[in-house]
Each structure stands twice: as C-alpha cells, then as structure tokens.
Write an enzyme that holds these catalytic residues in place. Structure first.
Site, PDB file in Angstrom:
ATOM      1  N   TYR A  58      -0.840  19.261 -13.083  1.00 41.09           N
ATOM      2  CA  TYR A  58       0.541  18.866 -13.319  1.00 41.09           C
ATOM      3  C   TYR A  58       1.317  19.952 -14.064  1.00 41.09           C
ATOM      4  O   TYR A  58       1.072  20.207 -15.241  1.00 41.09           O
ATOM      5  CB  TYR A  58       0.599  17.553 -14.096  1.00 41.09           C
ATOM      6  CG  TYR A  58      -0.115  16.395 -13.438  1.00 41.09           C
ATOM      7  CD1 TYR A  58      -0.381  16.389 -12.068  1.00 41.09           C
ATOM      8  CD2 TYR A  58      -0.542  15.299 -14.182  1.00 41.09           C
ATOM      9  CE1 TYR A  58      -1.044  15.329 -11.470  1.00 41.09           C
ATOM     10  CE2 TYR A  58      -1.194  14.236 -13.583  1.00 41.09           C
ATOM     11  CZ  TYR A  58      -1.453  14.259 -12.236  1.00 41.09           C
ATOM     12  OH  TYR A  58      -2.114  13.214 -11.651  1.00 41.09           O
ATOM     13  N   SER A 203       0.640   5.618  -8.641  1.00 36.65           N
ATOM     14  CA  SER A 203       1.785   5.314  -7.762  1.00 36.65           C
ATOM     15  C   SER A 203       1.846   3.825  -7.417  1.00 36.65           C
ATOM     16  O   SER A 203       1.970   3.453  -6.247  1.00 36.65           O
ATOM     17  CB  SER A 203       1.740   6.166  -6.490  1.00 36.65           C
ATOM     18  OG  SER A 203       1.896   7.529  -6.791  1.00 36.65           O
ATOM     19  N   PRO A 204       1.781   2.943  -8.422  1.00 37.49           N
ATOM     20  CA  PRO A 204       1.724   1.504  -8.140  1.00 37.49           C
ATOM     21  C   PRO A 204       3.037   0.916  -7.640  1.00 37.49           C
ATOM     22  O   PRO A 204       3.045  -0.217  -7.158  1.00 37.49           O
ATOM     23  CB  PRO A 204       1.338   0.904  -9.498  1.00 37.49           C
ATOM     24  CG  PRO A 204       1.876   1.872 -10.500  1.00 37.49           C
ATOM     25  CD  PRO A 204       1.682   3.217  -9.873  1.00 37.49           C
ATOM     26  N   GLY A 208       8.079   5.217  -6.466  1.00 37.11           N
ATOM     27  CA  GLY A 208       9.444   4.865  -6.823  1.00 37.11           C
ATOM     28  C   GLY A 208      10.203   4.138  -5.743  1.00 37.11           C
ATOM     29  O   GLY A 208      11.182   3.435  -6.032  1.00 37.11           O
TER      30      GLY A 208
END
Length: 336
Positions: A58, A203-204, A208
C-alpha cells in the site's frame, strides 16, 4: 477510548469491524492529505476499533509509515496486521514469495511501522513460482524469532489453506467478500471454520459501489477501480441497478446500504470480521453503528435474495490481477 463488540481472529480478540487502511495511501482516489489520514486513524482507535490492516504494497510502504507515525504510541490498544509477497519489485507491483524476499520485506515493514513485532502477518498473494510450504516456512521462522505473532493468507483457496495449515496453523484468511463477491462461500469459508482459521473480509461494501459511491461512473485516472470490469460499461449500469435495489431495502429498514452490507456479512458466520476502508470519519462512524443494532433474519434474507452469485455484471478483476489470485470461482463466473 470506547469499546465495540468483539470477535476472534486466530489468537486475537478484535473489534467485530476492523479498519482496512489501504485507501488512505493506495489504489483509490482521491486520497486524504496526511493530517486527514492521521485524524481518521486516531478517531478509529478512540471509538473502539482494535484491528488495523495494512500491507507493504500500500503506497509501496507509505501506508505502513502512516500507521507507524500515527498509532504506535498506543501500540497496546490494537491488533496490527500487515502483509508481504505482493509489493514493489523494480518500481512495479509484483510477486515474490521466496523466503529471502519475505524476510527482507518483513524487516522493511517493521522499520516503517516503528515496531519490533507485527501481530498478524499475511502472505498477501500466492506466488505460483514458490511452493506455499516454503513461504509459510519463512513466516514460521519469523514467528520463532518473535517478529510476528500469527500467520495469515490472503486471496487463496481452500486447498492452499490446507497445505499451509499442515506446515503451521493459519490464524486468518483475508479475501474479498461482500454481497457482490461471494466466492468465499464456494469452499474457503467452510475450510476456515473447520480449521479454526478466522476470516477477514476486505472490500465488504463492494469497493464503495454498494455504499452508493456517487463517483462510480466518473472515477479519476489512476484509481484502480477504473480498470475493473464491474466499474466499466456495459457492466456498471447493471451493477448500479443492483445498488438501487439495495438502497430501497435500506430506506425501508431505516439504515444505509453500507450498514446492510456489513450486517449481512456479520450474520453469515461468527468467524467473519469485515474491514471496510474509508477516508471519511462520518462513514467510519456509520459503519461502526452497524454493531449497535439488531438485524432481523428476514431483512438479511431479503438482502441476500437481491444478490445471488450471478447478480453482479462483469469479472471482479482485470486479467492481470485475476492471475494473481488463487481463490475459487463459482460455476459460470465470468473471468477476464
């Protein structure tokens, strides 16, 4: 510091919703400035988040540096997770699961994070050139040296999990899991339950989109989602229609679409811990408010009925990224 409901990830008791820190430094645009990112991290800790997830990838180290300078004066208040194997190689994203590379990346991560111990350390991806047993062996040696506390895997299959677990117990599997990416239900979620491995869902809220991101159709150049088929025509229009249905359910229930996504995940299995990412304190508080409400079974069933495996339009990854994951596919899944 307040407290939130907790769940177990391997040997760790953590807040039932953690924080994925990637988009503070990497992949998504726009990114917050340093002061905003630091403020969000401190706020998360103040309101009870005790599980923070980063990676060497990241920002090619920038995200670990951010956590290092922002949170480590309160090191005893949270569980720290980071990752290796997927990272910067000759200035580009690449895989190196060799024991030598893992040892070097770990040392770099410890330095950037300003710690001598990372609680949970993942193999971020499976390097097909290196047997999983060799990569796990490198982490076993790091654990024996006191540099990490537990071993995790990310975006790997049930078969790979079992091979890794035969070398050393695997504390956590981290994989994309949401209403529109349900691959984990094919096999690995069940394997985790059998082996006592926690499941961390990244990424639940569908990167987004499921939360109603108003910029989904106009992502800036450089945002990784712009290269993902589900965010491109003709798939995007179909996926936005799914979001309309989710939002209608949320409006009826008096909550947000993001809260429905998180509630559904939390209701699936007790060993699932979602780690939504955000650059907004308001959105973080909204996500955590999910834990303060009782969610009726019939509402969760209605949410799931909107999103069978085949509901999303388009592959979840472009071809190059799909080649770097080892997760199961469901029958008929479109692949790049």
């Amino acid at each position: 510091m307040t407290s939130l409901p907790t769940r177990t990830v391997g040997p760790f008791t953590v807040s039932a919703i953690g924080l994925g820190c990637m988009n503070l430094s990497h992949a998504y645009l726009p990114r917050p400035d340093a002061a905003e990112a630091e403020r969000l991290l401190r706020h998360a800790l103040d309101v009870g988040v005790t599980f923070f997830d980063t990676a060497a990838l990241y920002g090619f180290g920038a995200n670990e540096e951010l956590l290092g300078r922002t949170l480590m004066d309160r090191r005893g208040d949270f569980t720290l997770a980071s990752k290796c194997v997927l990272g910067e190689i000759d200035g580009k994203r690449g895989l190196d699961g060799s024991p030598e590379a893992i040892a070097k990346v770990l040392e770099d991560s410890l330095r950037r994070l300003q710690v001598d111990h990372i609680d949970l350390y993942y193999l971020h991806r499976l390097d097909p050139k290196v047997p999983i047993e060799e990569s796990v062996g490198a982490l076993v040696r790091a654990k024996e040296a006191g540099k990490i506390g537990a071993i995790g895997l990310s975006e790997m299959s049930a078969a790979t999990l079992r091979r890794a677990h035969a070398v050393h117990p695997i504390a956590a599997m981290q994989t994309e899991y949401s209403l529109w990416t349900r691959n984990a239900e094919v096999a690995v979620l069940g394997a985790c339950a059998q082996l006592g491995t926690g499941f961390v869902a990244f990424s639940p809220v569908g990167r987004g989109l499921l939360a109603g991101n108003p910029n989904a159709a106009n992502l800036p150049q450089g945002d990784i989602r712009a290269s993902m088929p589900r965010f491109q025509p003709p798939h995007l229009a179909a996926n936005l229609a799914l979001v309309d249905g989710l939002k209608a359910l949320a409006d009826q229930a008096g909550c947000t679409a993001a809260q429905l996504c998180l509630a559904w995940l939390l209701a699936k299995e007790d060993h699932v811990v979602p780690i939504p990412g955000t650059t907004s304190i308001a959105h973080l508080d909204e996500d955590l408010a999910t834990l303060a409400r009782v969610w009726p079974d019939d509402l969760m069933a209605a949410v799931e009925a909107l999103f069978p495996f085949s509901a999303p339009s388009g592959p979840r990854y472009p071809r190059e990224a799909q080649a770097q994951v080892d997760t199961e596919c469901w029958v008929g899944e479109p692949l790049a």
